[in-house]
Scaffold this motif. Structure first.
Motif, PDB file in Angstrom:
ATOM      1  N   ASN A  69       0.986  -1.268   0.134  1.00 63.18           N
ATOM      2  CA  ASN A  69       0.035   0.030   0.011  1.00 63.18           C
ATOM      3  C   ASN A  69       0.839   1.239  -0.063  1.00 63.18           C
ATOM      4  O   ASN A  69       0.335   2.331   0.064  1.00 63.18           O
ATOM      5  CB  ASN A  69      -0.848   0.033   1.245  1.00 63.18           C
ATOM      6  N   TYR A  70       2.273   1.042  -0.004  1.00 66.83           N
ATOM      7  CA  TYR A  70       2.998   2.366  -0.027  1.00 66.83           C
ATOM      8  C   TYR A  70       3.155   2.983  -1.193  1.00 66.83           C
ATOM      9  O   TYR A  70       3.705   2.189  -2.225  1.00 66.83           O
ATOM     10  CB  TYR A  70       4.371   1.944   0.702  1.00 66.83           C
ATOM     11  N   THR A  71       2.750   4.003  -1.498  1.00 67.91           N
ATOM     12  CA  THR A  71       3.121   4.937  -2.833  1.00 67.91           C
ATOM     13  C   THR A  71       3.823   5.760  -2.631  1.00 67.91           C
ATOM     14  O   THR A  71       4.141   6.781  -1.706  1.00 67.91           O
ATOM     15  CB  THR A  71       1.613   5.513  -3.231  1.00 67.91           C
ATOM     16  N   ILE A  72       4.822   6.045  -3.719  1.00 65.66           N
ATOM     17  CA  ILE A  72       6.077   6.902  -3.701  1.00 65.66           C
ATOM     18  C   ILE A  72       5.534   8.255  -4.237  1.00 65.66           C
ATOM     19  O   ILE A  72       5.150   8.143  -5.317  1.00 65.66           O
ATOM     20  CB  ILE A  72       7.310   6.476  -4.529  1.00 65.66           C
ATOM     21  N   GLN A  73       5.798   9.132  -3.560  1.00 67.15           N
ATOM     22  CA  GLN A  73       5.416  10.486  -4.073  1.00 67.15           C
ATOM     23  C   GLN A  73       6.510  11.345  -4.765  1.00 67.15           C
ATOM     24  O   GLN A  73       7.241  12.004  -4.368  1.00 67.15           O
ATOM     25  CB  GLN A  73       4.936  11.421  -2.846  1.00 67.15           C
ATOM     26  N   ALA A  74       6.633  11.104  -5.935  1.00 71.40           N
ATOM     27  CA  ALA A  74       7.844  11.525  -6.715  1.00 71.40           C
ATOM     28  C   ALA A  74       7.966  13.151  -6.858  1.00 71.40           C
ATOM     29  O   ALA A  74       8.932  13.447  -6.698  1.00 71.40           O
ATOM     30  CB  ALA A  74       7.782  10.984  -8.245  1.00 71.40           C
ATOM     31  N   GLY A  75       6.943  13.645  -6.834  1.00 75.02           N
ATOM     32  CA  GLY A  75       6.873  15.110  -6.821  1.00 75.02           C
ATOM     33  C   GLY A  75       7.376  15.736  -5.590  1.00 75.02           C
ATOM     34  O   GLY A  75       8.202  16.722  -5.740  1.00 75.02           O
ATOM     35  N   SER A  76       6.799  15.150  -4.718  1.00 72.35           N
ATOM     36  CA  SER A  76       7.396  15.650  -3.411  1.00 72.35           C
ATOM     37  C   SER A  76       8.694  15.506  -3.042  1.00 72.35           C
ATOM     38  O   SER A  76       9.499  16.412  -2.492  1.00 72.35           O
ATOM     39  CB  SER A  76       6.478  14.980  -2.069  1.00 72.35           C
ATOM     40  N   ILE A  77       9.295  14.161  -3.655  1.00 77.06           N
ATOM     41  CA  ILE A  77      10.709  14.009  -3.197  1.00 77.06           C
ATOM     42  C   ILE A  77      11.757  15.031  -4.186  1.00 77.06           C
ATOM     43  O   ILE A  77      12.570  15.509  -3.534  1.00 77.06           O
ATOM     44  CB  ILE A  77      11.060  12.501  -3.681  1.00 77.06           C
ATOM     45  N   LYS A  82      15.274  19.508  -4.959  1.00 76.46           N
ATOM     46  CA  LYS A  82      15.597  20.894  -5.343  1.00 76.46           C
ATOM     47  C   LYS A  82      15.807  21.812  -4.263  1.00 76.46           C
ATOM     48  O   LYS A  82      16.868  22.669  -4.460  1.00 76.46           O
ATOM     49  CB  LYS A  82      14.364  21.284  -6.335  1.00 76.46           C
ATOM     50  N   GLN A  83      15.003  21.952  -3.389  1.00 82.37           N
ATOM     51  CA  GLN A  83      15.344  22.901  -2.216  1.00 82.37           C
ATOM     52  C   GLN A  83      16.353  22.695  -1.572  1.00 82.37           C
ATOM     53  O   GLN A  83      17.255  23.405  -0.897  1.00 82.37           O
ATOM     54  CB  GLN A  83      13.847  22.749  -1.266  1.00 82.37           C
ATOM     55  N   PHE A  84      16.886  21.210  -1.223  1.00 79.73           N
ATOM     56  CA  PHE A  84      18.199  21.031  -0.537  1.00 79.73           C
ATOM     57  C   PHE A  84      19.218  21.372  -1.325  1.00 79.73           C
ATOM     58  O   PHE A  84      20.407  22.075  -0.518  1.00 79.73           O
ATOM     59  CB  PHE A  84      18.132  19.448  -0.145  1.00 79.73           C
TER      60      PHE A  84
END
Length: 88
Positions: A69-77, A82-84
């Motif tokens: 049930n775990y989904t990767i949130q590519a946009g958030s990553i 980018k911020q880092f």
């Protein structure tokens, strides 16, 4: 020029010290090493509340991954990376 007694003079002293260490202590047992831990160090060893919270999150994520049930949130990553790296 004359040089007398070439060699290591400290070896004899080392052997004498070693012989003293090998002899048993008179009147009782041999001295033992002692370690004392400060109260601050003992506090640091205790399980903190933050560590418990992290473990709860890790267990929840493990369960999600194992059940599929775990989904990767590519946009958030990508946004976080980018911020880092760019400081935006």
């Amino acid at each position: 020029m004359k040089i007398n007694q070439i060699g290591n003079y400290n070896i004899q002293a080392y052997k004498q010290q070693q012989n003293k260490a090998d002899q048993p202590v008179k009147g009782g047992s041999a001295p033992s090493d002692k370690v004392e831990i400060s109260s601050r160090a003992k506090e640091m060893q205790e399980v903190s509340r933050l560590e418990n919270d992290r473990q709860v999150k890790v267990d929840a994520l493990k369960e999600q991954v194992q059940s599929g049930n775990y989904t990767i949130q590519a946009g958030s990553i990508a946004k976080s990376l980018k911020q880092f790296y760019h400081g935006e």
